[in-house]
Design a protein around this motif. Structure first.
Motif, PDB file in Angstrom:
ATOM      1  N   THR A 168       0.877  -1.163   0.000  1.00 53.21           N
ATOM      2  CA  THR A 168       0.000   0.000   0.000  1.00 53.21           C
ATOM      3  C   THR A 168       0.922   1.223   0.000  1.00 53.21           C
ATOM      4  N   PRO A 169       0.453   2.376  -0.483  1.00 48.77           N
ATOM      5  CA  PRO A 169       1.315   3.563  -0.481  1.00 48.77           C
ATOM      6  C   PRO A 169       1.834   3.909   0.919  1.00 48.77           C
ATOM      7  N   ASP A 170       1.032   3.690   1.951  1.00 42.67           N
ATOM      8  CA  ASP A 170       1.437   4.003   3.321  1.00 42.67           C
ATOM      9  C   ASP A 170       2.580   3.120   3.819  1.00 42.67           C
ATOM     10  N   GLU A 171       2.652   1.873   3.344  1.00 50.61           N
ATOM     11  CA  GLU A 171       3.684   0.948   3.826  1.00 50.61           C
ATOM     12  C   GLU A 171       4.846   0.794   2.853  1.00 50.61           C
ATOM     13  N   CYS A 172       4.823   1.518   1.739  1.00 53.21           N
ATOM     14  CA  CYS A 172       5.815   1.347   0.671  1.00 53.21           C
ATOM     15  C   CYS A 172       7.197   1.857   1.102  1.00 53.21           C
ATOM     16  N   PRO A 173       8.207   0.961   1.150  1.00 56.19           N
ATOM     17  CA  PRO A 173       9.557   1.388   1.521  1.00 56.19           C
ATOM     18  C   PRO A 173      10.196   2.298   0.470  1.00 56.19           C
ATOM     19  N   LEU A 174       9.761   2.193  -0.777  1.00 55.34           N
ATOM     20  CA  LEU A 174      10.293   3.046  -1.838  1.00 55.34           C
ATOM     21  C   LEU A 174       9.821   4.485  -1.659  1.00 55.34           C
ATOM     22  N   CYS A 175       8.549   4.660  -1.251  1.00 52.71           N
ATOM     23  CA  CYS A 175       8.034   6.001  -0.940  1.00 52.71           C
ATOM     24  C   CYS A 175       8.787   6.573   0.257  1.00 52.71           C
ATOM     25  N   GLN A 176       8.964   5.725   1.274  1.00 51.54           N
ATOM     26  CA  GLN A 176       9.657   6.164   2.491  1.00 51.54           C
ATOM     27  C   GLN A 176      11.097   6.582   2.193  1.00 51.54           C
ATOM     28  N   ALA A 177      11.696   5.974   1.170  1.00 50.21           N
ATOM     29  CA  ALA A 177      13.060   6.321   0.776  1.00 50.21           C
ATOM     30  C   ALA A 177      13.105   7.527  -0.166  1.00 50.21           C
ATOM     31  N   GLY A 178      11.910   8.042  -0.541  1.00 51.03           N
ATOM     32  CA  GLY A 178      11.846   9.219  -1.404  1.00 51.03           C
ATOM     33  C   GLY A 178      12.107   8.942  -2.871  1.00 51.03           C
ATOM     34  N   ILE A 179      11.981   7.689  -3.300  1.00 53.72           N
ATOM     35  CA  ILE A 179      12.205   7.330  -4.700  1.00 53.72           C
ATOM     36  C   ILE A 179      10.951   7.702  -5.499  1.00 53.72           C
ATOM     37  N   PRO A 180      11.092   8.491  -6.575  1.00 56.33           N
ATOM     38  CA  PRO A 180       9.919   8.890  -7.364  1.00 56.33           C
ATOM     39  C   PRO A 180       9.191   7.675  -7.945  1.00 56.33           C
ATOM     40  N   VAL A 181       7.865   7.764  -7.974  1.00 53.94           N
ATOM     41  CA  VAL A 181       7.031   6.671  -8.479  1.00 53.94           C
ATOM     42  C   VAL A 181       6.662   6.931  -9.934  1.00 53.94           C
ATOM     43  N   GLU A 182       6.602   5.871 -10.724  1.00 58.02           N
ATOM     44  CA  GLU A 182       6.168   6.005 -12.115  1.00 58.02           C
ATOM     45  C   GLU A 182       4.967   5.097 -12.352  1.00 58.02           C
ATOM     46  N   LYS A 183       4.068   5.513 -13.263  1.00 57.85           N
ATOM     47  CA  LYS A 183       2.862   4.749 -13.583  1.00 57.85           C
ATOM     48  C   LYS A 183       3.022   4.115 -14.953  1.00 57.85           C
ATOM     49  N   PRO A 184       3.356   2.807 -15.001  1.00 56.26           N
ATOM     50  CA  PRO A 184       3.435   2.120 -16.290  1.00 56.26           C
ATOM     51  C   PRO A 184       2.050   1.631 -16.706  1.00 56.26           C
ATOM     52  N   GLY A 185       1.957   0.994 -17.842  1.00 51.67           N
ATOM     53  CA  GLY A 185       0.691   0.378 -18.257  1.00 51.67           C
ATOM     54  C   GLY A 185      -0.294   1.370 -18.824  1.00 51.67           C
ATOM     55  N   SER A 186      -1.529   0.892 -19.037  1.00 47.77           N
ATOM     56  CA  SER A 186      -2.522   1.697 -19.743  1.00 47.77           C
ATOM     57  C   SER A 186      -3.722   2.058 -18.890  1.00 47.77           C
ATOM     58  N   ARG A 187      -3.791   1.542 -17.671  1.00 53.30           N
ATOM     59  CA  ARG A 187      -4.964   1.744 -16.844  1.00 53.30           C
ATOM     60  C   ARG A 187      -4.721   2.797 -15.782  1.00 53.30           C
ATOM     61  N   THR A 188      -5.754   3.610 -15.504  1.00 50.41           N
ATOM     62  CA  THR A 188      -5.685   4.575 -14.411  1.00 50.41           C
ATOM     63  C   THR A 188      -5.712   3.810 -13.108  1.00 50.41           C
ATOM     64  N   PRO A 189      -4.822   4.128 -12.158  1.00 49.04           N
ATOM     65  CA  PRO A 189      -4.816   3.401 -10.890  1.00 49.04           C
ATOM     66  C   PRO A 189      -6.135   3.539 -10.134  1.00 49.04           C
ATOM     67  N   ALA A 190      -6.435   2.521  -9.345  1.00 50.82           N
ATOM     68  CA  ALA A 190      -7.630   2.542  -8.497  1.00 50.82           C
ATOM     69  C   ALA A 190      -7.494   3.671  -7.476  1.00 50.82           C
ATOM     70  N   LYS A 191      -8.634   4.257  -7.099  1.00 48.13           N
ATOM     71  CA  LYS A 191      -8.617   5.347  -6.129  1.00 48.13           C
ATOM     72  C   LYS A 191      -8.326   4.853  -4.725  1.00 48.13           C
ATOM     73  N   SER A 192      -8.776   3.650  -4.394  1.00 49.23           N
ATOM     74  CA  SER A 192      -8.507   3.112  -3.073  1.00 49.23           C
ATOM     75  C   SER A 192      -7.731   1.818  -3.206  1.00 49.23           C
ATOM     76  N   VAL A 193      -6.980   1.516  -2.189  1.00 48.32           N
ATOM     77  CA  VAL A 193      -6.148   0.323  -2.184  1.00 48.32           C
ATOM     78  C   VAL A 193      -6.742  -0.680  -1.225  1.00 48.32           C
ATOM     79  N   GLU A 194      -6.877  -1.934  -1.687  1.00 45.55           N
ATOM     80  CA  GLU A 194      -7.413  -3.000  -0.839  1.00 45.55           C
ATOM     81  C   GLU A 194      -6.372  -3.477   0.131  1.00 45.55           C
TER      82      GLU A 194
END
Length: 194
Positions: A168-194
């Motif tokens: 989840t974005p809250d538990e992501c170690p890459l976010c915590q390390a400040g690494i920029p996120v990229e959106k691959p693929g063709s679909r818009t991400p879901a608004k909420s995370v299960e």
């Protein structure tokens, strides 16, 4: 020399490393971009024939793939099975069959995707086909990222299974390390995370 999916995945750069925002809304350090494999007609054909072999003897009438990822591989599976191929696409967020495509009641359908993680897109296709009174025979894909869980109400088979951890974005170690996120693929991400 015989074709190998693992060799083709490595040769074509399917497995990407970085910090990715997945269509489920989750984050991952690895991403499977099967379009890198499918851009090569020889590899696409070999993968299609290999998936078709998983379903030989199932009396398939039509293969259906969700746009965008499932279009090429669904076509190649249909070619190998000698049946027609259709694809679905989203219009204003809803999965539809357009372009004059139709499935007749009772037709036996094989749904094909490139990579299955949560099964969201394929389940939308299955719901659409159920509304047309099609008979869903099975689901197939190049890569199974489900972790061994079949998210479909029918049999599911893939050429290979690859376990890639996501967060989840809250538990992501890459976010915590400040690494920029990229959106691959063709679909818009879901608004909420299960």
């Amino acid at each position: 020399m015989s074709w190998s999916l693992q060799e083709a995945i490595g040769r074509t750069g399917v497995l990407k490393e970085g910090h990715f925002l997945l269509s489920s809304g989750r984050h991952s350090a690895r991403y499977m971009q099967c379009a890198q494999l499918l851009q090569h007609p020889q590899d696409a054909g070999e993968a299609g024939r290999a998936i078709a072999e998983l379903f030989r003897g199932e009396a398939i009438d039509v293969v259906v793939g969700p746009a965008l990822g499932g279009v090429i591989i669904a076509h190649e599976v249909a070619r190998a099975l000698g049946v027609r191929c259709l694809f679905t696409e989203r219009k204003e967020g809803t999965m539809e069959m357009r372009r004059g495509f139709a499935v007749k009641p009772g037709e036996r359908v094989l749904v094909i995707e490139d990579v299955v993680t949560t099964g969201g897109s394929v389940n939308e296709v299955i719901a659409l086909l159920n509304g047309m009174e099609a008979q869903i025979v099975a689901v197939g894909s190049i890569v199974d990222r489900t972790g061994g869980h079949n998210p479909f109400p029918c049999p599911y088979r893939a050429l290979t299974a690859i376990d890639i951890q996501s967060y989840t974005p809250d538990e992501c170690p890459l976010c915590q390390a400040g690494i920029p996120v990229e959106k691959p693929g063709s679909r818009t991400p879901a608004k909420s995370v299960e």
